[in-house]
Enzyme design. Sequence first.
Site, PDB file in Angstrom:
ATOM      1  N   SER A 330      -7.133  13.484   1.909  1.00 36.30           N
ATOM      2  CA  SER A 330      -6.660  13.437   0.515  1.00 36.30           C
ATOM      3  C   SER A 330      -7.505  14.340  -0.373  1.00 36.30           C
ATOM      4  O   SER A 330      -6.985  15.073  -1.228  1.00 36.30           O
ATOM      5  CB  SER A 330      -6.758  12.006  -0.027  1.00 36.30           C
ATOM      6  OG  SER A 330      -5.909  11.164   0.688  1.00 36.30           O
ATOM      7  N   ARG A 334      -6.492  18.080  -2.373  1.00 39.58           N
ATOM      8  CA  ARG A 334      -6.660  18.228  -3.826  1.00 39.58           C
ATOM      9  C   ARG A 334      -7.640  19.348  -4.163  1.00 39.58           C
ATOM     10  O   ARG A 334      -7.501  20.020  -5.180  1.00 39.58           O
ATOM     11  CB  ARG A 334      -7.092  16.886  -4.422  1.00 39.58           C
ATOM     12  CG  ARG A 334      -5.940  15.853  -4.435  1.00 39.58           C
ATOM     13  CD  ARG A 334      -6.465  14.437  -4.522  1.00 39.58           C
ATOM     14  NE  ARG A 334      -5.414  13.424  -4.709  1.00 39.58           N
ATOM     15  CZ  ARG A 334      -4.701  12.865  -3.738  1.00 39.58           C
ATOM     16  NH1 ARG A 334      -4.878  13.249  -2.479  1.00 39.58           N
ATOM     17  NH2 ARG A 334      -3.799  11.941  -4.001  1.00 39.58           N
ATOM     18  N   ARG A 430      11.204  11.697   5.480  1.00 41.87           N
ATOM     19  CA  ARG A 430      10.489  10.836   4.535  1.00 41.87           C
ATOM     20  C   ARG A 430      11.083  10.922   3.128  1.00 41.87           C
ATOM     21  O   ARG A 430      11.569  11.967   2.697  1.00 41.87           O
ATOM     22  CB  ARG A 430       9.002  11.205   4.537  1.00 41.87           C
ATOM     23  CG  ARG A 430       8.423  10.972   5.919  1.00 41.87           C
ATOM     24  CD  ARG A 430       6.953  11.194   5.968  1.00 41.87           C
ATOM     25  NE  ARG A 430       6.242  10.236   5.130  1.00 41.87           N
ATOM     26  CZ  ARG A 430       4.928  10.295   4.900  1.00 41.87           C
ATOM     27  NH1 ARG A 430       4.227  11.269   5.421  1.00 41.87           N
ATOM     28  NH2 ARG A 430       4.354   9.391   4.150  1.00 41.87           N
ATOM     29  N   ASP A 625      -3.558   3.396   5.114  1.00 46.79           N
ATOM     30  CA  ASP A 625      -3.449   4.279   6.282  1.00 46.79           C
ATOM     31  C   ASP A 625      -4.119   3.698   7.522  1.00 46.79           C
ATOM     32  O   ASP A 625      -4.020   4.260   8.610  1.00 46.79           O
ATOM     33  CB  ASP A 625      -4.091   5.639   5.972  1.00 46.79           C
ATOM     34  CG  ASP A 625      -3.233   6.451   5.002  1.00 46.79           C
ATOM     35  OD1 ASP A 625      -2.050   6.115   4.840  1.00 46.79           O
ATOM     36  OD2 ASP A 625      -3.754   7.403   4.411  1.00 46.79           O
ATOM     37  N   ARG A 705      -1.554   8.802  13.400  1.00 46.97           N
ATOM     38  CA  ARG A 705      -2.329   7.557  13.371  1.00 46.97           C
ATOM     39  C   ARG A 705      -1.849   6.567  14.448  1.00 46.97           C
ATOM     40  O   ARG A 705      -2.616   5.750  14.932  1.00 46.97           O
ATOM     41  CB  ARG A 705      -2.279   6.939  11.980  1.00 46.97           C
ATOM     42  CG  ARG A 705      -2.865   7.872  10.924  1.00 46.97           C
ATOM     43  CD  ARG A 705      -3.333   7.148   9.682  1.00 46.97           C
ATOM     44  NE  ARG A 705      -3.490   8.090   8.578  1.00 46.97           N
ATOM     45  CZ  ARG A 705      -4.531   8.908   8.413  1.00 46.97           C
ATOM     46  NH1 ARG A 705      -5.518   8.902   9.281  1.00 46.97           N
ATOM     47  NH2 ARG A 705      -4.585   9.731   7.381  1.00 46.97           N
TER      48      ARG A 705
HETATM   49  C1  S3P Z   1      -2.290   9.772   0.048  1.00 47.90           C
HETATM   50  C2  S3P Z   1      -1.682   8.627  -0.382  1.00 47.90           C
HETATM   51  C3  S3P Z   1      -1.113   7.620   0.534  1.00 47.90           C
HETATM   52  C4  S3P Z   1      -1.605   7.807   1.954  1.00 47.90           C
HETATM   53  C5  S3P Z   1      -1.578   9.248   2.385  1.00 47.90           C
HETATM   54  C6  S3P Z   1      -2.458  10.088   1.475  1.00 47.90           C
HETATM   55  C7  S3P Z   1      -2.821  10.718  -0.949  1.00 47.90           C
HETATM   56  O1  S3P Z   1       0.307   7.780   0.558  1.00 47.90           O
HETATM   57  O2  S3P Z   1      -0.834   7.028   2.836  1.00 47.90           O
HETATM   58  O3  S3P Z   1      -2.073   9.371   3.713  1.00 47.90           O
HETATM   59  O4  S3P Z   1      -3.595  11.625  -0.574  1.00 47.90           O
HETATM   60  O5  S3P Z   1      -2.492  10.569  -2.134  1.00 47.90           O
HETATM   61  P1  S3P Z   1       1.276   6.997  -0.484  1.00 47.90           P
HETATM   62  O6  S3P Z   1       1.056   7.579  -1.812  1.00 47.90           O
HETATM   63  O7  S3P Z   1       2.654   7.246   0.039  1.00 47.90           O
HETATM   64  O8  S3P Z   1       0.861   5.573  -0.382  1.00 47.90           O
END
Ligand code: S3P
Length: 750
Positions: A330, A334, A430, A625, A705
């Site tokens: 994440s 970013r 998705r 996750d 995962r």
């Molecule tokens: C993430 C948010 C989560 C997570 C994903 C990474 C992110 O998803 O499951 O692996 O980096 O903002 P969701 O926003 O769908 O919950």
Amino acid sequence: MSDSSTVMFEKVAFIGLGLIGSSLARVIREKNLAKQIVASTRSVQTLLDAKQLGLIDVGYSNAAEAVQDADLIVLALPVQATQTVLKTIKSVLRADVIITDVGSTKANVVDAAHAVFGQNIPTGFIPGHPIAGSEHSGIHAGKVDLFAHHKVILTPLANSDQDALNKLITLWQAADAEVICMDVQQHDEVLAHTSHLPHLMAFNLVEQLANRKDNLDIFRYAAGGFRDFSRIAASDPQMWHDIFFANKRAILEAVTGFEQQLKQFKDVIERQDSQKLMGMLGHARAARQHFNHMLANNPLMEKQTVTQQFRILPGTQKFVGKFTVPGDKSVSHRSIMFGAIAEGTTHVTGFLEGEDALATLQAFRDMGVSIEGPKNGEVTVHGVGMHGLKAPVSALYMGNSGTSMRLLSGILSAQDFDTVMTGDPSLSKRPMERIAKPLRLMGAQIQTTGEKGTPPVSIRGKQILQGMHYDLPMASAQVKSGILLAGLWAQGETSVTEPEPTRDHTERMLRAFGYEVKTEGNKISLTGGGKLTGTRIQVPSDISSAAFFMVGAAITQDADITLEAVGINPTRTGVIEILKQMGADLSVENQRIAGGEPIADIRIRGTQTLKGIHIPEDQVPLAIDEFPALFIAAACAEGQTILTGAAELRVKESDRIQVMADGLKTLGIDCTPTADGIVINGKGKIGEWSTIFTGGEIESHHDHRIAMSFSMAGLRCAAPITIYGTETVATSFPTFTQLAQQAGLNLEAS
Ligand code: S3P
């Protein structure tokens, strides 16, 4: 000769029997697909050879005689000769004949057919192009497996007969080729760039070097690069002569593009513009890797191929060691996004060199951002500011990454150019409406063009966005972030309220880039029109990757694993809390702050067995996750583990509730999936470390995962576990196999 195959044709006539023609004849012969094979060639010797090799029954020097009564005619000769041959055979064709060819260009073959047949081109006339070959030519170079795992493009015309097309498809599939259909013009343009231009460049380079006075030295000392690059310059000159003329227009366009690109390289070298040169080389290298991945995963471009599997054998003796797992996914995403739209330079360390984060990186390179690296986790992003992104030349490919697609939806909605985003088979299923809907409320023009609000996502630029307040219907950091990012360009204030706190990396990192973000309870807000300033980002190790090793150690007797410098942002630590509640021996040591995020070393020991719990719902978004791994822990615990309030798991890289339940059942675990969770009846007994899982075969459904979680089940399995489709592990944890093996897991990847 294969007994099982059926005879498809009465009589196949080859006109020409070079490398391609004779290879196809070999396939037809070996698979017994025709009662009779005949050929006409210009060279009498070729016919004699063909007979001696057993490839043909009868040879002719005249094409019209050869095609009498043939139900399949294969024109396997230089494309320039097509018109003459068609004229010769026109009057003796069967009404239901199928005529195909194997030439590298298609428009001129169709032109030749028009010149001979006018508007009445036979409905069985379907040009083709097997993309296979070698620098060798002639009947003796032919091989029965020349087409295996290669593509064959068929270019049916508007009047082409469907049955004839199906028959040709079956024929090429019998040669183990993958058949793609496209229109004639598209074929010629694609091939001009991917085949004809590289051949021309190879001929050109060899010609350039051969004309130098010191050519002997050059060829004598020629290194691997020259050898690789020039291999195709040994191809048949006559054939390439014909192709270059036959596809003249598209090739000349490709050459112009090449000249322009080469000039750019020349200029930056002349000016010694190091940053630009690194950007261009880095972009090309990344694009090459990215294309490889696209080709392996994009069903539109290539048949889906599963490239990797794990096999875990029982009897692991130990599970110990100190490890640093790769950077947080994440945060890595970013760092690139914010660095790109910031003013000035951003230096990133600890960047996750996994395919998901690389997809984000590639997308920004495609939008004109110069990015150096990644090299050993270091990336330098030369920000272009809030209005500096450029229109990409084609669709942005997001691979497996939902985070890239949803966050970019926000950013792209505010740009003054149009974009399309696509993804791999998993991402293509998705839901994207969850981000498209709120963005539309802000004035974005965004469409989810897949069947069920799914990708591709198509965005129209030049929209003025308005700030708004949005109550998130689901706890999703991606949706929250996508809206806030659009808010950077929107007029006035943009705010979101989340039903439960979710990971707050966007908020933290925007502040690190100097952008004010307010948080009051579950409400987050910012005001559009500001700017981001480049900064240093230290990416912590990903707790989601660490989680597999945490669970592995928690279920293995005498395990002792330390995971160093793991991010313990409080919005991510659900897995620690849940494992502790289950009774794991887990300690969080050496807590410190690095790059604005809290980090710590996490030590887990296999000293006590686990017990089942009802997982508190407030922990769900904080461990979202990590549930696949936690389900493995639950299976090893004594008693029931109940998960509720986790419907979001059904829309991750796979339906993680169903896919995990299926896998657990395969491995002998009693569990019941529910709409928003699962009930797992743990097979463990307090104080006992016996095996829990039977062996079995697990389908990971393109979900990294799932693959890594079931790998950990191997620590307590009675028989081997095979996990299919594990190539996606590289999306988030490229060093997983290596670290798991180092720790002691008996895992083989193949
Ligand atoms: C993430 C948010 C989560 C997570 C994903 C990474 C992110 O998803 O499951 O692996 O980096 O903002 P969701 O926003 O769908 O919950």
